[in-house]
Every structure is written in C-alpha cells, then in structure tokens.
Motif scaffolding. Structure first.
Motif, PDB file in Angstrom:
ATOM      1  N   GLN A   1      32.719  21.269  21.262  1.00 21.87           N
ATOM      2  CA  GLN A   1      32.851  20.849  19.859  1.00 21.87           C
ATOM      3  C   GLN A   1      33.858  19.720  19.658  1.00 21.87           C
ATOM      4  O   GLN A   1      33.595  18.750  18.937  1.00 21.87           O
ATOM      5  CB  GLN A   1      33.238  22.044  18.990  1.00 21.87           C
ATOM      6  N   LYS A   2      35.027  19.818  20.284  1.00 14.82           N
ATOM      7  CA  LYS A   2      36.062  18.794  20.093  1.00 14.82           C
ATOM      8  C   LYS A   2      35.552  17.413  20.481  1.00 14.82           C
ATOM      9  O   LYS A   2      35.850  16.424  19.809  1.00 14.82           O
ATOM     10  CB  LYS A   2      37.305  19.149  20.902  1.00 14.82           C
ATOM     11  N   ALA A   3      34.772  17.350  21.550  1.00 18.27           N
ATOM     12  CA  ALA A   3      34.284  16.065  22.043  1.00 18.27           C
ATOM     13  C   ALA A   3      33.214  15.484  21.130  1.00 18.27           C
ATOM     14  O   ALA A   3      33.308  14.333  20.698  1.00 18.27           O
ATOM     15  CB  ALA A   3      33.751  16.215  23.461  1.00 18.27           C
ATOM     16  N   TRP A   4      32.178  16.281  20.802  1.00 17.08           N
ATOM     17  CA  TRP A   4      31.085  15.703  20.020  1.00 17.08           C
ATOM     18  C   TRP A   4      31.446  15.504  18.552  1.00 17.08           C
ATOM     19  O   TRP A   4      30.982  14.560  17.915  1.00 17.08           O
ATOM     20  CB  TRP A   4      29.788  16.487  20.178  1.00 17.08           C
ATOM     21  N   PHE A   5      32.291  16.374  18.003  1.00 22.56           N
ATOM     22  CA  PHE A   5      32.631  16.234  16.587  1.00 22.56           C
ATOM     23  C   PHE A   5      33.568  15.050  16.364  1.00 22.56           C
ATOM     24  O   PHE A   5      33.583  14.467  15.280  1.00 22.56           O
ATOM     25  CB  PHE A   5      33.264  17.521  16.070  1.00 22.56           C
ATOM     26  N   ALA A   6      34.325  14.678  17.388  1.00 18.21           N
ATOM     27  CA  ALA A   6      35.232  13.537  17.273  1.00 18.21           C
ATOM     28  C   ALA A   6      34.566  12.222  17.667  1.00 18.21           C
ATOM     29  O   ALA A   6      35.164  11.157  17.544  1.00 18.21           O
ATOM     30  CB  ALA A   6      36.464  13.768  18.145  1.00 18.21           C
TER      31      ALA A   6
END
Length: 227
Positions: free
Chosen positions: A137-142
């Motif tokens: 999540q941290k990678a794709w949402f950012a």
C-alpha cells in the motif's frame, strides 16, 4: 488510530456516493466518461453473485463472527491485515473459534477502484489480491498514478487491461460496494476504518487494536492457545 470518514471523503463526494448507491450515476467511472458510451469489454468467467457475496476467512459455522469494514487506502487497515490479522487468524480463526467477514468501506475513489478489481478477480484469488494491495500500500498509494499501480496488481491477479475496463464499467458491482458502505453507516454508525463488529454489534472496535480485539474474543468465549 484509524482513517476517518470526514477527512477522506468530501461532503460533495459522499453525497455523490449516496446517490450512486441509490441507483443514480453520480460518481464518475475511473475508466473515463467515454466508457459509458462503449460496449464493455468481456470479463470471462465473471459471476456477479459470487463477486458480491460475503468474503469469509475461516469456518462459516464458527461461533464468533468478526465483520471488518475497511478501506484499501487506509494505512491502519493495512496494519490490521499485515501485522495483526495473521496472529488473530492463527490463534482464533484457524482453530475454528471465529471467522472474519471482510466488507468494503472505500474512503476515496482509489479505494473504490481497488475494491472493484479485487472482486473481479477469480474468487479464489480475492484474499491474495487484498493481501498484495495491503502489503504494498505505501508504495502504490504514494505513486504518481496510484490507479495505474493498482491496475498492475490486478494484472498480476489475472485481469487484463480490457477486463479491468469491463470491471470498472460494471455499475451493479460499483453500486453494491457503495451500498455496503452505506449499510455499515446506517446499521453500525461507522465513521472510520478499520471498524470491527463482533457478533452483530455485541462488541464494536474502532481501529486496529490487537489487544482489545483479543480481549473481546475471549470475553465472547474464545480460548487462547496455551503458552
């Protein structure tokens, strides 16, 4: 401790979601307005009934039911699934004492897209898709284009770009997800994610609170593993 409804979904967007769930097209398709005028691409093997059924981890006959309302863009929901749920699963779900029902509560348009893609993949891949989205999540949402990144995960789960377009064009699926959200608000007064409902409201836990969840499960009759 959790993602709050007011901080992530504007009043205008929320009213739009209400209208859409009532059968009025008020929230734009992420595939673009042109998708409305096009014949949706085929989605082989897609079964709306299976896509919209409750998604359950554990024995359906388990005596304790945990309903989780979560948004795929909620960082606390990701913490719940990557750090807390594996321990709860090993101790209470795998032992047949509890089951978990996952219900979509999208807090924004990206979360809605991710929920739709997850329900369009083969049913046996549903929780694998959720796990992949929460873990990364941290990678794709950012990312600069989070929707494109979610699409990449969907492709790895078996959805071609054409099938993704068909998925996002499915108004019945979209309405179902938003209606689930509204039902959660109406029945349980949910205002943020994650929210855990145990045994139809006997216990309500706001946020990813492992100790509180374990204590509630024990109070409802679950037995802990001997240390």
């Amino acid at each position: 401790m959790r993602q709050n409804l007011r901080s992530t979904w504007t009043r205008r967007g929320f009213l739009g979601a209400l209208a859409l769930a009532a059968g009025i097209v008020a929230l734009p398709l992420l595939a673009g307005p042109s998708a409305l005028a096009q014949q949706p691409a085929s989605l082989p093997g897609f079964d709306l009934a299976r896509a919209t059924e409750d998604k359950v981890i554990g024995d359906p006959k388990a005596p304790i039911t945990i309903i989780e309302y979560a948004s795929l863009t909620c960082s606390h929901c990701a913490h719940m699934h990557t750090d807390i749920l594996p321990r709860i699963k090993a101790e209470f779900i795998d032992t047949g004492q509890a089951k978990l029902i996952f219900r979509d509560f999208p807090m924004d348009q990206v979360a809605l897209t991710a929920s739709m893609f997850s329900r369009c993949v083969a049913p046996e891949r549903y929780f694998s898709m959720l796990s992949a989205l929460f873990k990364s999540q941290k990678a794709w949402f950012a990312a600069k284009d989070p929707l494109a990144e979610v699409g990449k995960t969907a492709r790895m789960a078996g959805l071609t770009p054409e099938q993704q377009e068909a998925c996002l064009s499915n108004k019945q699926l979209e309405t179902h997800i938003l209606q689930t959200r509204l039902d959660g608000i109406k029945k349980y007064n949910i205002s943020g994610t994650p929210t855990l409902i145990l045994n139809d409201g006997a216990v309500v836990i706001d946020g990813a609170r492992e100790e509180e969840l374990i204590n509630a499960l024990v109070k409802l009759g679950a037995k802990r593993k001997a240390e």
